[in-house]
Write a protein that holds these residues in place. Structure first.
Motif, mmCIF file in Angstrom:
data_model
loop_
_atom_site.group_PDB
_atom_site.id
_atom_site.type_symbol
_atom_site.label_atom_id
_atom_site.label_comp_id
_atom_site.label_asym_id
_atom_site.label_seq_id
_atom_site.Cartn_x
_atom_site.Cartn_y
_atom_site.Cartn_z
ATOM 1 N N TYR A 1 11.978 3.031 0.677
ATOM 2 C CA TYR A 1 11.287 2.603 -0.546
ATOM 3 C C TYR A 1 11.802 1.244 -1.008
ATOM 4 O O TYR A 1 13.014 1.001 -0.988
ATOM 5 C CB TYR A 1 11.479 3.633 -1.665
ATOM 6 C CG TYR A 1 10.710 4.898 -1.399
ATOM 7 C CD1 TYR A 1 9.317 4.888 -1.394
ATOM 8 C CD2 TYR A 1 11.368 6.095 -1.122
ATOM 9 C CE1 TYR A 1 8.592 6.045 -1.127
ATOM 10 C CE2 TYR A 1 10.655 7.251 -0.852
ATOM 11 C CZ TYR A 1 9.269 7.211 -0.856
ATOM 12 O OH TYR A 1 8.558 8.351 -0.584
ATOM 13 N N LEU A 2 10.869 0.404 -1.418
ATOM 14 C CA LEU A 2 11.230 -0.941 -1.880
ATOM 15 C C LEU A 2 12.026 -0.853 -3.176
ATOM 16 O O LEU A 2 11.670 -0.089 -4.066
ATOM 17 C CB LEU A 2 9.980 -1.768 -2.171
ATOM 18 C CG LEU A 2 9.013 -2.064 -1.043
ATOM 19 C CD1 LEU A 2 7.834 -2.836 -1.597
ATOM 20 C CD2 LEU A 2 9.704 -2.842 0.058
ATOM 21 N N VAL B 1 5.253 8.024 -6.269
ATOM 22 C CA VAL B 1 5.057 9.227 -7.093
ATOM 23 C C VAL B 1 3.786 9.087 -7.944
ATOM 24 O O VAL B 1 3.003 10.034 -8.072
ATOM 25 C CB VAL B 1 6.292 9.505 -7.985
ATOM 26 C CG1 VAL B 1 6.004 10.613 -8.991
ATOM 27 C CG2 VAL B 1 7.480 9.893 -7.122
ATOM 28 N N ALA B 2 3.560 7.891 -8.495
ATOM 29 C CA ALA B 2 2.361 7.697 -9.321
ATOM 30 C C ALA B 2 1.115 8.061 -8.515
ATOM 31 O O ALA B 2 0.196 8.701 -9.015
ATOM 32 C CB ALA B 2 2.276 6.252 -9.798
ATOM 33 N N ARG B 3 1.088 7.690 -7.236
ATOM 34 C CA ARG B 3 -0.117 7.917 -6.432
ATOM 35 C C ARG B 3 -0.147 9.300 -5.779
ATOM 36 O O ARG B 3 -1.211 9.860 -5.600
ATOM 37 C CB ARG B 3 -0.250 6.832 -5.351
ATOM 38 C CG ARG B 3 -0.354 5.470 -6.008
ATOM 39 C CD ARG B 3 -1.193 4.442 -5.313
ATOM 40 N NE ARG B 3 -1.845 4.788 -4.097
ATOM 41 C CZ ARG B 3 -3.169 4.810 -3.945
ATOM 42 N NH1 ARG B 3 -3.969 4.547 -4.949
ATOM 43 N NH2 ARG B 3 -3.675 5.101 -2.775
ATOM 44 N N TYR C 1 0.791 -1.232 0.000
ATOM 45 C CA TYR C 1 0.000 0.000 0.000
ATOM 46 C C TYR C 1 0.818 1.275 0.000
ATOM 47 O O TYR C 1 0.319 2.330 -0.370
ATOM 48 C CB TYR C 1 -1.003 -0.004 1.171
ATOM 49 C CG TYR C 1 -2.076 -1.015 0.932
ATOM 50 C CD1 TYR C 1 -3.076 -0.759 0.003
ATOM 51 C CD2 TYR C 1 -2.054 -2.249 1.550
ATOM 52 C CE1 TYR C 1 -4.034 -1.711 -0.281
ATOM 53 C CE2 TYR C 1 -3.009 -3.198 1.273
ATOM 54 C CZ TYR C 1 -3.999 -2.926 0.351
ATOM 55 O OH TYR C 1 -4.936 -3.869 0.053
ATOM 56 N N ARG C 2 2.070 1.203 0.463
ATOM 57 C CA ARG C 2 2.875 2.419 0.503
ATOM 58 C C ARG C 2 4.206 2.286 -0.212
ATOM 59 O O ARG C 2 4.937 3.253 -0.358
ATOM 60 C CB ARG C 2 3.068 2.872 1.957
ATOM 61 C CG ARG C 2 1.837 3.615 2.490
ATOM 62 C CD ARG C 2 1.804 3.771 3.981
ATOM 63 N NE ARG C 2 1.326 2.558 4.623
ATOM 64 C CZ ARG C 2 0.040 2.213 4.703
ATOM 65 N NH1 ARG C 2 -0.893 2.986 4.226
ATOM 66 N NH2 ARG C 2 -0.312 1.082 5.271
ATOM 67 N N ASP D 1 11.477 0.821 -7.301
ATOM 68 C CA ASP D 1 10.074 0.562 -7.641
ATOM 69 C C ASP D 1 9.132 1.261 -6.660
ATOM 70 O O ASP D 1 8.134 1.858 -7.059
ATOM 71 C CB ASP D 1 9.788 -0.953 -7.605
ATOM 72 C CG ASP D 1 10.419 -1.692 -8.777
ATOM 73 O OD1 ASP D 1 10.992 -1.032 -9.677
ATOM 74 O OD2 ASP D 1 10.341 -2.937 -8.793
ATOM 75 N N GLY D 2 9.465 1.155 -5.373
ATOM 76 C CA GLY D 2 8.591 1.726 -4.339
ATOM 77 C C GLY D 2 8.431 3.229 -4.490
ATOM 78 O O GLY D 2 7.362 3.783 -4.234
ATOM 79 N N TYR D 3 9.495 3.905 -4.936
ATOM 80 C CA TYR D 3 9.422 5.358 -5.094
ATOM 81 C C TYR D 3 8.564 5.737 -6.304
ATOM 82 O O TYR D 3 7.734 6.654 -6.233
ATOM 83 C CB TYR D 3 10.831 5.949 -5.242
ATOM 84 C CG TYR D 3 10.791 7.457 -5.408
ATOM 85 C CD1 TYR D 3 10.488 8.280 -4.328
ATOM 86 C CD2 TYR D 3 11.028 8.047 -6.646
ATOM 87 C CE1 TYR D 3 10.417 9.658 -4.482
ATOM 88 C CE2 TYR D 3 10.969 9.420 -6.807
ATOM 89 C CZ TYR D 3 10.654 10.226 -5.720
ATOM 90 O OH TYR D 3 10.575 11.575 -5.869
#
Ligand code: HEC
Length: 271
Positions: free
Chosen positions: A119-120, A189-191, A110-111, A183-185
């Motif tokens: 960030y993952l 940003v997309a969301r 979710y985050r 990927d996590g970042y």
């Protein structure tokens, strides 16, 4: 029965007066409502419908100690039922169709962060072809206007935007040692968009349109775009390679479309 007849017969004038009064009254009411401006308070025919005791969302309240009308669910409330999200694909089902989707406890999904809040580096769901295709569709709808269909930052809106949109081929969007390459970042940003150091919103967030599952799908597609420019034919599985090579053979004849490596094509082949 006799009484009624007798009364009606005795007061015909009264009945007519009453009827006229009702007609005149309703005409007056209509006239009063129809686009007329008035400084007088409006008529209230059913005051209890107009003036209800109620709290409006986001309004203040003197009743509750913290001054808010909107209340938190009681501690320990358990979410149940399906999420209202319309989209379920096998690769995201674990999250979207069960209680996990309501509780949103899984920080990775979710985050886009691990237990330390970092960030993952890699997305928490294994990408599949269906996921990348979904990502392509969502990217083309929500991101391409600025970032371009190819992700080079040259979308129709992007070239006129106050800030230059990111070009995903910039090495910093692949280098996992920095946030921008993770990927996590990209998911984040997309969301949530990008807010600059000056507090200005450089990129709007798309959480209203792109749910978590779709945001990961978009990340997988951005990765696919990056690979599309950096991979060699040897990276392509042999079955797909044949198709590509056939397509290339079909597209190579001398009068092909403009290509940077063949300058003569840009002037229509004129000498
Ligand atoms: C309205 C234009 C616009 C749209 C639409 C848009 N972006 Fe952006 N995006 C930008 C701009 C401008 C920047 C550069 C912000 C900056 O200068 O840091 C940016 C930067 C980024 C970055 C890099 C952030 C960084 O810190 O370097 C990512 C990742 C990104 N966008 C992903 C997306 C995704 C995914 C979508 C679609 C869901 C999307 N963007 C849609 C304008 C847009």
């Amino acid at each position: 029965m006799t009484t009624t007849t007798h009364n009606a017969a005795r007061r015909p004038f009264g009945a007519i007066t009453l009827g006229l009064a009702v007609v005149a009254g309703s005409l007056g009411t209509l006239a009063g409502c129809r686009g007329e401006r008035s400084d007088k308070p409006p008529h209230q025919f059913f005051p209890d419908l107009d003036d209800q005791m109620k709290w409006k969302p986001q309004s203040g309240s003197e009743f509750f100690a913290n001054g808010r009308t909107m209340r938190q669910p009681v501690a320990g409330t358990v979410a149940f039922g399906r999420t209202s999200l319309l989209f379920d694909e096998p690769w995201g089902e674990t999250y979207m169709s069960q209680r996990a989707g309501l509780l949103r406890e899984d920080d990775a999904f979710y985050r886009g962060v691990d237990e330390t809040g970092a960030y993952l580096v890699r997305m928490p769901i294994a990408p599949s072809r269906a996921m990348v295709e979904r990502g392509m569709q969502r990217f083309n709808i929500y991101c391409s206007a600025c970032h371009g269909y190819e992700g080079d930052g040259k979308g129709t809106v992007g070239v006129r935007w106050s800030y230059a949109p990111a070009n995903f081929y910039d090495p910093k969007y692949r280098d996992e040692k920095v946030n921008t390459g993770r990927d996590g970042y990209i998911f984040h940003v997309a969301r949530n968009g990008v807010i600059g150091g000056d507090g200005k919103q450089k990129m709007p967030g798309y959480a209203h349109a792109v749910n978590e599952q779709d945001a990961w799908a978009i990340v997988s597609y951005i990765r696919a775009l990056q690979v599309s420019r950096l991979a060699t034919i040897d990276d392509v599985p042999s079955t797909e390679r044949e198709i590509l090579e056939r397509q290339r053979a079909a597209a190579t004849p001398s009068t092909t479309t403009a290509d940077a490596s063949t300058p003569t094509a840009t002037n229509g082949g004129a000498k």
